[in-house]
Design a protein around this motif. Structure first.
Motif, PDB file in Angstrom:
ATOM      1  N   GLU A  79     -64.041   0.161  24.344  1.00 24.45           N
ATOM      2  CA  GLU A  79     -64.876   0.462  23.191  1.00 24.45           C
ATOM      3  C   GLU A  79     -64.266   1.666  22.489  1.00 24.45           C
ATOM      4  O   GLU A  79     -63.327   2.265  22.992  1.00 24.45           O
ATOM      5  CB  GLU A  79     -66.306   0.760  23.641  1.00 24.45           C
ATOM      6  N   SER A  80     -64.796   2.045  21.377  1.00 20.68           N
ATOM      7  CA  SER A  80     -64.195   3.146  20.603  1.00 20.68           C
ATOM      8  C   SER A  80     -64.210   4.485  21.333  1.00 20.68           C
ATOM      9  O   SER A  80     -63.353   5.324  21.094  1.00 20.68           O
ATOM     10  CB  SER A  80     -64.880   3.281  19.246  1.00 20.68           C
ATOM     11  N   THR A  81     -65.151   4.684  22.234  1.00 22.21           N
ATOM     12  CA  THR A  81     -65.243   5.970  22.923  1.00 22.21           C
ATOM     13  C   THR A  81     -65.099   5.874  24.434  1.00 22.21           C
ATOM     14  O   THR A  81     -65.244   6.878  25.132  1.00 22.21           O
ATOM     15  CB  THR A  81     -66.589   6.652  22.614  1.00 22.21           C
ATOM     16  N   HIS A  82     -64.813   4.679  24.949  1.00 24.38           N
ATOM     17  CA  HIS A  82     -64.802   4.486  26.398  1.00 24.38           C
ATOM     18  C   HIS A  82     -63.842   3.346  26.757  1.00 24.38           C
ATOM     19  O   HIS A  82     -63.769   2.345  26.048  1.00 24.38           O
ATOM     20  CB  HIS A  82     -66.222   4.139  26.869  1.00 24.38           C
ATOM     21  N   VAL A  83     -63.134   3.509  27.870  1.00 23.53           N
ATOM     22  CA  VAL A  83     -62.267   2.428  28.356  1.00 23.53           C
ATOM     23  C   VAL A  83     -62.432   2.310  29.871  1.00 23.53           C
ATOM     24  O   VAL A  83     -62.532   3.321  30.572  1.00 23.53           O
ATOM     25  CB  VAL A  83     -60.786   2.653  27.960  1.00 23.53           C
ATOM     26  N   GLN A  84     -62.504   1.071  30.348  1.00 22.84           N
ATOM     27  CA  GLN A  84     -62.588   0.771  31.778  1.00 22.84           C
ATOM     28  C   GLN A  84     -61.301   0.042  32.153  1.00 22.84           C
ATOM     29  O   GLN A  84     -60.941  -0.965  31.543  1.00 22.84           O
ATOM     30  CB  GLN A  84     -63.795  -0.133  32.051  1.00 22.84           C
TER      31      GLN A  84
END
Length: 150
Positions: A55-60
């Motif tokens: 996502e724009s503010t988070h990465v898994q």
């Protein structure tokens, strides 16, 4: 700190290549020779990474390691590919500095075959990559490394 126990660092030692060779960073020919030697070593590819959620503010991210090393750690770095800063004081006031491969966050896990981790992205407008590497905790040697761009 771990390298201080392994190597005979003095104030001038500025560079360690793959946890094996130490040298002064300004000794260009030694640095280039050391890097070339390390690149010519044959290493099996034991480490794979993939983006599970972005996502724009988070990465898994998840990884899989097939390494048989018993004394290793997986390290994951969120790296901003480039940035610049303007100097506002001192002798370099008004100058602009360019920076590359800036580590914004670093995480460490005890080596297990599969795991996942997450990073919060400090600025969604920047260009990032994740660099993952496995390191032998006794010798400092990098066993494998890979990266993935976001």
């Amino acid at each position: 700190m771990k390298y201080q126990l392994t190597f005979s660092f003095n104030r001038e030692a500025q560079l360690v290549i793959n946890g094996k060779i130490e040298m002064i960073g300004s000794e260009t020919s030694k640095v280039l020779s050391g890097i070339q030697s390390a690149m010519l070593e044959n290493h099996p590819e034991n480490l794979a990474v993939k983006i599970d959620k972005y996502e724009s503010t988070h990465v898994q991210i998840s990884y899989t390691s097939t390494s048989l090393s018993k004394h290793s750690t997986i390290l994951m770095a969120l790296v901003q590919k480039e940035a610049s800063s303007r100097i506002s004081a001192g002798e370099n006031v008004g100058k602009s500095l360019s920076h590359v491969q800036i580590v914004r966050q670093l995480q460490r896990r005890v080596h297990i075959a599969k795991d996942s981790f997450a990073f919060n992205l400090p600025d969604a407008d920047k260009d990032y990559e994740i660099i993952v590497f496995e390191q032998n905790q006794q010798s400092g040697e990098i066993i494998d490394a890979t990266s993935i761009s976001l």
